[in-house]
Design a protein around this motif. Structure first.
Motif, PDB file in Angstrom:
ATOM      1  N   ALA A   1       0.845  -1.204   0.000  1.00  0.00           N
ATOM      2  CA  ALA A   1       0.000   0.000   0.000  1.00  0.00           C
ATOM      3  C   ALA A   1       0.877   1.249   0.000  1.00  0.00           C
ATOM      4  O   ALA A   1       0.614   2.207  -0.744  1.00  0.00           O
ATOM      5  N   ASP A   2       1.916   1.239   0.830  1.00  0.00           N
ATOM      6  CA  ASP A   2       2.851   2.374   0.843  1.00  0.00           C
ATOM      7  C   ASP A   2       3.452   2.588  -0.541  1.00  0.00           C
ATOM      8  O   ASP A   2       3.553   3.720  -1.030  1.00  0.00           O
ATOM      9  N   MET A   3       3.861   1.501  -1.169  1.00  0.00           N
ATOM     10  CA  MET A   3       4.520   1.604  -2.470  1.00  0.00           C
ATOM     11  C   MET A   3       3.576   2.166  -3.528  1.00  0.00           C
ATOM     12  O   MET A   3       3.951   3.015  -4.342  1.00  0.00           O
ATOM     13  N   ALA A   4       2.336   1.690  -3.511  1.00  0.00           N
ATOM     14  CA  ALA A   4       1.367   2.172  -4.496  1.00  0.00           C
ATOM     15  C   ALA A   4       1.130   3.665  -4.307  1.00  0.00           C
ATOM     16  O   ALA A   4       1.100   4.436  -5.276  1.00  0.00           O
TER      17      ALA A   4
ATOM     18  N   ASP B   1       4.809  10.157  -6.547  1.00  0.00           N
ATOM     19  CA  ASP B   1       6.072  10.569  -7.156  1.00  0.00           C
ATOM     20  C   ASP B   1       6.013  10.653  -8.675  1.00  0.00           C
ATOM     21  O   ASP B   1       6.785  11.398  -9.285  1.00  0.00           O
ATOM     22  N   ALA B   2       5.148   9.871  -9.268  1.00  0.00           N
ATOM     23  CA  ALA B   2       5.145   9.809 -10.730  1.00  0.00           C
ATOM     24  C   ALA B   2       4.670  11.135 -11.322  1.00  0.00           C
ATOM     25  O   ALA B   2       3.906  11.865 -10.691  1.00  0.00           O
ATOM     26  N   PRO B   3       5.133  11.431 -12.517  1.00  0.00           N
ATOM     27  CA  PRO B   3       4.652  12.639 -13.202  1.00  0.00           C
ATOM     28  C   PRO B   3       3.154  12.510 -13.448  1.00  0.00           C
ATOM     29  O   PRO B   3       2.672  11.409 -13.747  1.00  0.00           O
ATOM     30  N   PRO B   4       2.415  13.603 -13.352  1.00  0.00           N
ATOM     31  CA  PRO B   4       0.957  13.574 -13.551  1.00  0.00           C
ATOM     32  C   PRO B   4       0.564  12.906 -14.860  1.00  0.00           C
ATOM     33  O   PRO B   4      -0.388  12.125 -14.902  1.00  0.00           O
ATOM     34  N   SER B   5       1.318  13.195 -15.913  1.00  0.00           N
ATOM     35  CA  SER B   5       0.963  12.611 -17.205  1.00  0.00           C
ATOM     36  C   SER B   5       1.076  11.085 -17.147  1.00  0.00           C
ATOM     37  O   SER B   5       0.279  10.373 -17.749  1.00  0.00           O
TER      38      SER B   5
ATOM     39  N   ALA C   1      11.381  10.797 -19.795  1.00  0.00           N
ATOM     40  CA  ALA C   1      12.341  10.480 -18.746  1.00  0.00           C
ATOM     41  C   ALA C   1      12.658  11.685 -17.859  1.00  0.00           C
ATOM     42  O   ALA C   1      12.829  11.559 -16.650  1.00  0.00           O
ATOM     43  N   ARG C   2      12.694  12.868 -18.459  1.00  0.00           N
ATOM     44  CA  ARG C   2      13.120  14.045 -17.688  1.00  0.00           C
ATOM     45  C   ARG C   2      12.111  14.421 -16.614  1.00  0.00           C
ATOM     46  O   ARG C   2      12.407  15.183 -15.701  1.00  0.00           O
ATOM     47  N   GLU C   3      10.876  13.909 -16.740  1.00  0.00           N
ATOM     48  CA  GLU C   3       9.854  14.272 -15.762  1.00  0.00           C
ATOM     49  C   GLU C   3       9.980  13.490 -14.448  1.00  0.00           C
ATOM     50  O   GLU C   3       9.311  13.807 -13.470  1.00  0.00           O
ATOM     51  N   TYR C   4      10.820  12.444 -14.465  1.00  0.00           N
ATOM     52  CA  TYR C   4      10.987  11.662 -13.234  1.00  0.00           C
ATOM     53  C   TYR C   4      12.041  12.313 -12.355  1.00  0.00           C
ATOM     54  O   TYR C   4      13.203  12.412 -12.730  1.00  0.00           O
ATOM     55  N   ARG C   5      11.617  12.750 -11.185  1.00  0.00           N
ATOM     56  CA  ARG C   5      12.557  13.374 -10.251  1.00  0.00           C
ATOM     57  C   ARG C   5      12.782  12.441  -9.077  1.00  0.00           C
ATOM     58  O   ARG C   5      11.854  11.825  -8.586  1.00  0.00           O
ATOM     59  N   GLY C   6      14.018  12.328  -8.636  1.00  0.00           N
ATOM     60  CA  GLY C   6      14.304  11.491  -7.474  1.00  0.00           C
ATOM     61  C   GLY C   6      14.259  10.010  -7.790  1.00  0.00           C
ATOM     62  O   GLY C   6      13.952   9.606  -8.910  1.00  0.00           O
TER      63      GLY C   6
ATOM     64  N   GLY D   1      10.377   4.965  -5.562  1.00  0.00           N
ATOM     65  CA  GLY D   1      10.043   4.698  -4.163  1.00  0.00           C
ATOM     66  C   GLY D   1      10.443   3.307  -3.709  1.00  0.00           C
ATOM     67  O   GLY D   1      10.893   3.117  -2.581  1.00  0.00           O
ATOM     68  N   ILE D   2      10.297   2.349  -4.586  1.00  0.00           N
ATOM     69  CA  ILE D   2      10.691   0.978  -4.258  1.00  0.00           C
ATOM     70  C   ILE D   2      12.190   0.921  -4.024  1.00  0.00           C
ATOM     71  O   ILE D   2      12.667   0.316  -3.071  1.00  0.00           O
ATOM     72  N   ASN D   3      12.921   1.593  -4.893  1.00  0.00           N
ATOM     73  CA  ASN D   3      14.368   1.651  -4.738  1.00  0.00           C
ATOM     74  C   ASN D   3      14.741   2.276  -3.392  1.00  0.00           C
ATOM     75  O   ASN D   3      15.609   1.768  -2.676  1.00  0.00           O
ATOM     76  N   ARG D   4      14.055   3.360  -3.056  1.00  0.00           N
ATOM     77  CA  ARG D   4      14.361   4.021  -1.778  1.00  0.00           C
ATOM     78  C   ARG D   4      14.151   3.079  -0.605  1.00  0.00           C
ATOM     79  O   ARG D   4      14.978   3.016   0.314  1.00  0.00           O
ATOM     80  N   ALA D   5      13.062   2.327  -0.640  1.00  0.00           N
ATOM     81  CA  ALA D   5      12.764   1.408   0.459  1.00  0.00           C
ATOM     82  C   ALA D   5      13.864   0.360   0.597  1.00  0.00           C
ATOM     83  O   ALA D   5      14.340   0.074   1.704  1.00  0.00           O
TER      84      ALA D   5
END
Lengths: 162, 162
Positions: free
Chosen positions: A135-138, A144-148, B105-110, B113-117
């Motif tokens: 759930a956290d990941m989703a 985090d993902a871009p709106p588009s 690709a440029r729209e992804y910042r950081g 989340g899975i990687n961070r965990a």
DNA sequence: GTCCCTATACTCGGATAGCAAGTGTCCGAGTATAGGCGG
DNA sequence: CCGCCTATACTCGGACACTTGCTATCCGAGTATAGGGAC
């Protein structure tokens, strides 16, 4: 030391299944397509997840995979152990009992100190993964993902689950 | 996920070198013999430890390996990274940027989340290993081993370092 | 007896085969569905 | 028009090749030592 690629795929797949409408399922081929990975190999890992009781399968047309539990009840550790196995990374071969300085085996009580240290580290690793759920990941992925991207994903999902 | 066997050998070898008389060295063949493992393969891992600056080498007769730093200044993590590499177990392949729902690709910042965990879990693992030193291991080994084993080891060492 | 030189043997170091586990793929077993047929 | 039956197509599931990286080994480069010889 390297974690199987399947773990990454498994977590991503579960995260996607977490936002699926209740009652519906997504076939392995669709999950693979969404993530841009080989379909057959993705299926293999999904099978592991199903065997572990994380996913449940729906056979036949309009079937596929779906989460067997609420997303908040599936931890990253669950996924890791389902796909990669539950054995600790460090496996003690008891080499202290070998060589010219070895004593009779029955005189060794308890685990090797080196083994204990690595088991502690392993437990710390597991504890951290046990504290994070699908759930956290989703949620994080959506945030985090871009709106588009989120938009495209939602649209694709509506079409795929049809 | 599995840690290389060489890590276990490396830690054991360092622990033995920790109790060596100051100034003396032990050749790879002797270290292998003491632990009952193939000599050539043990040598390979000792080379990795030397390259990482954990061991220093003494060439020629009466040469061999010895610790390059005090045992209390060598952590388990040092040994692990020297032999197994320092890369995290989980390697993110950025599959979120693939498939039909991907955004430019440029729209992804950081980081993902899975990687961070997983990186957090990795760091917890490393922290635990960073807190344990070779000195601890040598002490624990001496404390836990059967008295007869400690005695045999001391006797063997006296003979080997001659 | 002391110093120097040389040959020796012992050490590490990197380059080289073998094998196991993970990676990737395929086809067969089972089932909910959709359409057709009979009532 | 409604219910049943059958054929279909779609799904998972396990069994089969291939590749990468760990496992295991060998021989060559370099050096401190030990012995012998000269002074």
């Amino acid at each position: 030391m390297r974690l199987s690629d399947g773990v990454e795929w498994g977590v991503h797949a579960c995260s996607l299944l977490a936002v699926l409408p209740t009652g519906s399922a997504l076939p392995a081929a669709k999950l693979a397509e969404f993530h841009g990975v080989p379909s057959a190999y993705m299926a293999k890992h999904l099978q592991s997840l199903a065997r572990a009781g994380i996913l449940e399968t729906v056979k036949g047309p309009r079937g596929g995979y779906r989460l067997a539990r609420p997303p908040a009840a599936v931890t990253l550790l669950d996924v890791v152990e389902a796909i990669d196995g539950a054995e600790p990374a460090f496996r003690c071969s008891e080499i202290r009992r070998r060589g010219p300085a070895a004593a009779p085996a029955r005189e060794y009580r308890g685990l090797c100190g080196i083994n204990r240290a690595f088991l502690r580290a392993d437990e710390a690793w597991r504890a951290e993964l046990r504290a994070v759920t699908i759930a956290d990941m989703a949620l994080t992925a959506a945030r985090d993902a871009p709106p588009s991207g989120v938009d495209k994903a939602a649209r694709w999902l509506r079409e795929a689950v049809r």
